[in-house]
Design an enzyme around this catalytic site. Structure first.
Site, PDB file in Angstrom:
ATOM      1  N   LYS A 119       1.246 -12.900   3.860  1.00 41.98           N
ATOM      2  CA  LYS A 119       1.940 -12.203   4.614  1.00 41.98           C
ATOM      3  C   LYS A 119       2.424 -12.596   6.016  1.00 41.98           C
ATOM      4  O   LYS A 119       3.385 -12.445   6.533  1.00 41.98           O
ATOM      5  CB  LYS A 119       1.019 -10.957   5.101  1.00 41.98           C
ATOM      6  CG  LYS A 119       1.019 -10.015   3.673  1.00 41.98           C
ATOM      7  CD  LYS A 119       0.745  -8.293   3.804  1.00 41.98           C
ATOM      8  CE  LYS A 119       0.764  -7.453   2.577  1.00 41.98           C
ATOM      9  NZ  LYS A 119       0.350  -6.446   2.926  1.00 41.98           N
ATOM     10  N   LYS A 202       3.545 -10.429  -7.436  1.00 44.67           N
ATOM     11  CA  LYS A 202       3.220  -8.910  -7.654  1.00 44.67           C
ATOM     12  C   LYS A 202       4.431  -7.718  -7.052  1.00 44.67           C
ATOM     13  O   LYS A 202       4.874  -8.131  -6.205  1.00 44.67           O
ATOM     14  CB  LYS A 202       1.977  -8.957  -6.666  1.00 44.67           C
ATOM     15  CG  LYS A 202       1.095  -7.803  -6.815  1.00 44.67           C
ATOM     16  CD  LYS A 202       0.052  -7.611  -5.972  1.00 44.67           C
ATOM     17  CE  LYS A 202       0.556  -7.149  -4.551  1.00 44.67           C
ATOM     18  NZ  LYS A 202      -0.293  -5.909  -3.991  1.00 44.67           N
ATOM     19  N   LYS A 205       4.605  -2.418  -2.310  1.00 40.66           N
ATOM     20  CA  LYS A 205       5.396  -1.068  -1.911  1.00 40.66           C
ATOM     21  C   LYS A 205       6.220  -1.672  -0.797  1.00 40.66           C
ATOM     22  O   LYS A 205       6.950  -1.041  -0.223  1.00 40.66           O
ATOM     23  CB  LYS A 205       4.360   0.126  -1.802  1.00 40.66           C
ATOM     24  CG  LYS A 205       3.348  -0.268  -0.478  1.00 40.66           C
ATOM     25  CD  LYS A 205       2.780   1.082  -0.289  1.00 40.66           C
ATOM     26  CE  LYS A 205       1.201   0.922  -0.450  1.00 40.66           C
ATOM     27  NZ  LYS A 205       0.596  -0.391   0.208  1.00 40.66           N
TER      28      LYS A 205
HETATM   29  N1  AQP Z   1       1.303  -4.709  -8.503  1.00 42.48           N
HETATM   30  C1  AQP Z   1      -0.042  -3.967  -8.421  1.00 42.48           C
HETATM   31  N2  AQP Z   1      -0.798  -3.819  -9.752  1.00 42.48           N
HETATM   32  C2  AQP Z   1      -1.820  -3.182  -9.711  1.00 42.48           C
HETATM   33  N3  AQP Z   1      -2.436  -2.762  -8.696  1.00 42.48           N
HETATM   34  C3  AQP Z   1      -1.813  -2.821  -7.271  1.00 42.48           C
HETATM   35  N4  AQP Z   1      -2.407  -2.500  -6.091  1.00 42.48           N
HETATM   36  C4  AQP Z   1      -1.132  -2.777  -5.235  1.00 42.48           C
HETATM   37  N5  AQP Z   1      -0.210  -3.507  -5.905  1.00 42.48           N
HETATM   38  C5  AQP Z   1      -0.651  -3.563  -7.429  1.00 42.48           C
HETATM   39  C6  AQP Z   1      -3.257  -1.791  -5.857  1.00 42.48           C
HETATM   40  O1  AQP Z   1      -2.970  -0.585  -5.110  1.00 42.48           O
HETATM   41  C7  AQP Z   1      -3.968  -0.301  -3.959  1.00 42.48           C
HETATM   42  C8  AQP Z   1      -3.336  -0.238  -2.633  1.00 42.48           C
HETATM   43  O2  AQP Z   1      -3.398  -1.264  -2.065  1.00 42.48           O
HETATM   44  P1  AQP Z   1      -2.805  -1.407  -0.300  1.00 42.48           P
HETATM   45  O3  AQP Z   1      -2.051  -0.513   0.107  1.00 42.48           O
HETATM   46  O4  AQP Z   1      -4.146  -1.705   0.336  1.00 42.48           O
HETATM   47  O5  AQP Z   1      -2.425  -2.961  -0.415  1.00 42.48           O
HETATM   48  P2  AQP Z   1      -1.726  -4.076  -1.411  1.00 42.48           P
HETATM   49  O6  AQP Z   1      -3.086  -4.301  -2.350  1.00 42.48           O
HETATM   50  O7  AQP Z   1      -1.121  -5.104  -0.554  1.00 42.48           O
HETATM   51  O8  AQP Z   1      -0.568  -3.002  -2.322  1.00 42.48           O
HETATM   52  P3  AQP Z   1       0.743  -3.221  -2.062  1.00 42.48           P
HETATM   53  O9  AQP Z   1       1.445  -2.191  -2.751  1.00 42.48           O
HETATM   54  O10 AQP Z   1       1.214  -4.638  -2.227  1.00 42.48           O
HETATM   55  O11 AQP Z   1       1.106  -2.941  -0.464  1.00 42.48           O
HETATM   56  P4  AQP Z   1       1.814  -3.905   0.676  1.00 42.48           P
HETATM   57  O12 AQP Z   1       3.075  -4.139   0.148  1.00 42.48           O
HETATM   58  O13 AQP Z   1       1.913  -2.805   1.692  1.00 42.48           O
HETATM   59  O14 AQP Z   1       0.804  -4.991   1.062  1.00 42.48           O
HETATM   60  C9  AQP Z   1      -5.156  -1.557  -4.057  1.00 42.48           C
HETATM   61  O15 AQP Z   1      -5.866  -1.195  -4.947  1.00 42.48           O
HETATM   62  C10 AQP Z   1      -4.229  -2.581  -4.968  1.00 42.48           C
HETATM   63  O16 AQP Z   1      -4.929  -3.531  -5.765  1.00 42.48           O
END
Ligand code: AQP
Length: 342
Positions: A119, A202, A205
């Site tokens: 990030k 990965k 969102k």
């Molecule tokens: N691609 C994925 N496959 C399976 N699990 C996923 N998670 C996120 N992406 C995947 C799980 O969703 C939860 C939310 O996590 P978060 O919002 O704290 O941040 P993150 O893991 O960084 O998820 P994102 O969607 O990638 O958010 P951004 O883009 O904002 O950083 C966690 O349990 C994560 O493992």
């Protein structure tokens, strides 16, 4: 079984950042298992808004997404009658414990985190805030405040769970037994869904490109378009594979596996007669649409009245604050803070 095992049900805590539109990755890695596990564990699920400000954001969007994410928890099957749903910033103990833990966290642990490296590389060096580096400490505070035994998360959060365990152990060593050491709970299928437009990455969102992800609130038409455009390879065989060249097809199959609950053998046999990747894509799109339809219908119902969600969040915060407050009081005592006179 020891006497202490009767004292309370095992606990889980988890959360999602309101940092964009929730994806099918968030659902499969997190929400779906929360809904399943809430019957076995005493459950706390928070919308982690304090985490969402560690990268550049728009305050109005943050406010709207916070309520949206809470509604999606409910629409995905989290039952507020048995689970506590709340917003992280509504329980100030999260920020307080994060500060206390920051003071015992070696910087080297934080610089090693993959998420920080990824990030921070996407931003101008001078705009990377200290909060992004300290993100795992806040996450540790979220978990340790509730003395959680398990944390249901996707595979990308494994490293953050490790640092949480290390911090809990360090604290217990420095100040005496205080925190439960939590375990990561990673689903067998759907733990790391990859991006449709780049299966080496990965699905996230916060990624803005149009055909990167399927979001929980996407229309059937958008779901179909995204899946049909998914990057694959030039082969024809539809089989699970760890070959990076075949990551696109493998991702579609893993999605199908996580959504249908079928075994890999059954899935491969099912697609043995397919005419090509187009057939696989059409079926993956169909199961996605079928999965999202009831979630979206329930979401529309729930969001007719913002007051309903806000009331639930207020109740959730009060319950969470009780548990978190008790842990924080113990931490204050252990760390040697003078108690304020009542
Ligand atoms: N691609 C994925 N496959 C399976 N699990 C996923 N998670 C996120 N992406 C995947 C799980 O969703 C939860 C939310 O996590 P978060 O919002 O704290 O941040 P993150 O893991 O960084 O998820 P994102 O969607 O990638 O958010 P951004 O883009 O904002 O950083 C966690 O349990 C994560 O493992």
């Amino acid at each position: 079984m020891s006497d202490s095992s009767f004292q309370r049900r095992k606990r889980v805590l988890s959360g999602v950042q309101p940092s964009g539109n929730l994806t099918i990755g968030n659902y499969l890695g997190a929400l779906k298992q929360w809904a399943r596990e809430q019957h076995r564990f005493e459950s706390f699920f928070c919308v982690v808004d304090l985490h969402a400000i560690t990268t550049p954001y728009d305050p109005a969007v943050l406010r709207a997404k916070t309520r949206e994410v809470a509604a999606l928890y409910l629409a995905s099957g989290i039952d507020p009658a048995i689970s506590t749903i709340f917003v992280q910033s509504h329980v100030p103990a999260h920020s307080e414990l994060a500060w206390l833990l920051n003071c015992i966290t070696p910087l080297g642990w934080l610089y090693r985190m993959t998420q920080f490296k990824d990030k921070s590389a996407k931003q101008q060096a001078e705009s990377v805030g200290a909060g992004l580096l300290a993100y795992p400490v806040l996450m540790a505070a979220d978990i340790l405040l509730y003395q959680a035994d398990a944390v249901p998360v996707g595979d990308d959060q494994r490293q953050h769970l490790e640092i949480t365990r290390d911090l809990a152990q360090r604290f217990n060593h420095l100040f005496g037994e205080t925190f439960t050491i939590p375990e990561a709970m990673i689903p067998l299928a759907g733990a790391r869904i990859r991006a449709f437009d780049d299966p080496t990455a990965k699905m996230s969102k916060s990624e803005a490109s149009e055909y990167h992800a399927v979001h929980l609130l996407d229309s059937p038409d958008k779901v179909k378009k995204t899946v049909l455009r998914a990057v694959t390879d030039s082969g024809r065989e539809i089989a699970f594979s760890g070959d990076p060249e075949r990551a696109g097809v493998n991702n579609l199959l893993e999605l199908y596996e996580a959504l249908t609950g079928q075994s890999r053998d059954v899935i491969e046999a099912h697609f043995a007669s397919a005419r090509g990747y187009g057939d696989l894509k059409k079926e993956v799109a169909a199961v996605l649409i079928e999965t999202l339809e009831p979630i979206q219908a329930r979401y529309r119902e729930l969001t007719r009245d913002d007051a309903y969600i806000d009331d639930l969040l207020a109740e959730g915060a009060a319950r969470a604050a009780e548990v978190a407050g008790a842990t924080l009081a113990l931490v204050h005592e252990r760390m040697g803070f003078l108690k304020a006179r009542a």
